[in-house]
Scaffold this active site. Structure first.
Site, mmCIF file in Angstrom:
data_model
loop_
_atom_site.group_PDB
_atom_site.id
_atom_site.type_symbol
_atom_site.label_atom_id
_atom_site.label_comp_id
_atom_site.label_asym_id
_atom_site.label_seq_id
_atom_site.Cartn_x
_atom_site.Cartn_y
_atom_site.Cartn_z
ATOM 1 N N VAL A 195 -6.294 0.707 5.233
ATOM 2 C CA VAL A 195 -5.033 1.017 5.899
ATOM 3 C C VAL A 195 -4.387 2.163 5.126
ATOM 4 O O VAL A 195 -4.708 2.341 3.943
ATOM 5 C CB VAL A 195 -4.096 -0.222 5.916
ATOM 6 C CG1 VAL A 195 -4.609 -1.253 6.868
ATOM 7 C CG2 VAL A 195 -3.865 -0.814 4.522
ATOM 8 N N GLU A 241 -6.165 7.622 7.647
ATOM 9 C CA GLU A 241 -5.870 8.623 6.597
ATOM 10 C C GLU A 241 -4.402 9.071 6.635
ATOM 11 O O GLU A 241 -3.974 9.815 7.512
ATOM 12 C CB GLU A 241 -6.802 9.848 6.693
ATOM 13 C CG GLU A 241 -8.235 9.527 6.300
ATOM 14 C CD GLU A 241 -8.384 9.064 4.843
ATOM 15 O OE1 GLU A 241 -7.564 9.437 3.984
ATOM 16 O OE2 GLU A 241 -9.324 8.296 4.562
ATOM 17 N N SER A 242 -3.695 8.655 5.593
ATOM 18 C CA SER A 242 -2.247 8.874 5.570
ATOM 19 C C SER A 242 -1.858 10.347 5.694
ATOM 20 O O SER A 242 -0.896 10.673 6.403
ATOM 21 C CB SER A 242 -1.648 8.285 4.292
ATOM 22 O OG SER A 242 -2.214 8.874 3.135
ATOM 23 N N CYS A 283 0.834 -1.215 0.000
ATOM 24 C CA CYS A 283 0.000 0.000 0.000
ATOM 25 C C CYS A 283 0.871 1.269 0.000
ATOM 26 O O CYS A 283 1.604 1.521 0.957
ATOM 27 C CB CYS A 283 -0.903 -0.008 1.233
ATOM 28 S SG CYS A 283 -1.823 1.536 1.426
#
Ligand SMILES: N[C@@H](CCC(=O)N[C@@H](CS)C(=O)NCC(=O)O)C(=O)O
Length: 188
Positions: A50, A62-63, A10
């Site tokens: 993720v 939420e990155s 990811c």
């Protein structure tokens, strides 16, 4: 201790791994099988995606938000410029990531023609011909936000990067945190 619900493949998780490694923050990674996600993941993030960062019982998905949280909580080394205008520009890069890269990356990955991705790489090329890092003079969250897709474009989709983007990637790869992420990409 922080826990990161993570997936090697990811690129959004890669953003968080890059920030954690750059800042030398210890954490426990929990690898999630995206093809067979555990039901309990939805308790941590209602949309089941993720990355998710967890600290005691507190969870944060939420990155882009996780990166900002880590930057505020662990300010050294800084990954946003000191100047407010430059900070805003770095955030704008993160905000515009879909339009400036990801939408066309995923379109090509779905089998659509490469023109869109090539156009996005050409846009990045023009920017990086004039500055060493996306937001200007220093490595920042802007670079972290784009790099995972650029590495996957080159190493997984087999697309040759234009020269200034390639040099930017090589410059970033000198950082141990980025070198570690390159090792992850090599396993995909
Ligand atoms: N906006 C989210 C996107 C995260 C995301 O799309 N993660 C993917 C893996 S790369 C995922 O969990 N996909 C599972 C799904 O879409 O159900 C972020 O920035 O963290």
């Amino acid at each position: 201790m922080l826990t990161l619900y993570d997936a090697a493949r990811c690129p959004y998780c890669a953003r968080v791994r890059l920030v954690l490694a750059e800042k030398g923050i210890e954490y426990e990674p929990v690898e999630i099988d995206l093809a067979d996600r555990p039901a309990w993941l939805y308790e941590k993030n209602p949309i089941g995606k993720v990355p998710v960062l967890e600290e005691d019982a507190w969870v944060l998905p939420e990155s882009a938000v996780i990166m900002e949280y880590l930057e505020e909580r662990y300010p050294e080394p800084a990954l946003l410029p000191a100047d407010p205008g430059e900070r805003a520009e770095a955030r704008l890069w993160v905000w515009e990531h879909d339009r400036r890269l990801a939408d066309d990356y995923y379109a090509f990955r779905r089998g659509e023609p490469r023109d869109g991705l090539d156009a996005r790489l050409a846009d990045l090329e023009r920017v990086l011909e004039g500055r060493p890092y996306l937001a200007g003079r220093a490595y920042s969250l802007a670079d972290v936000a784009y790099l995972p897709w650029i590495l996957r474009t080159r190493d997984l989709l087999g697309v040759e990067l234009p020269p200034a983007v390639d040099e930017w990637t090589a410059r970033l790869a000198e950082r141990p945190a980025v070198a570690a992420e390159l090792d992850v990409v090599a396993t995909l």
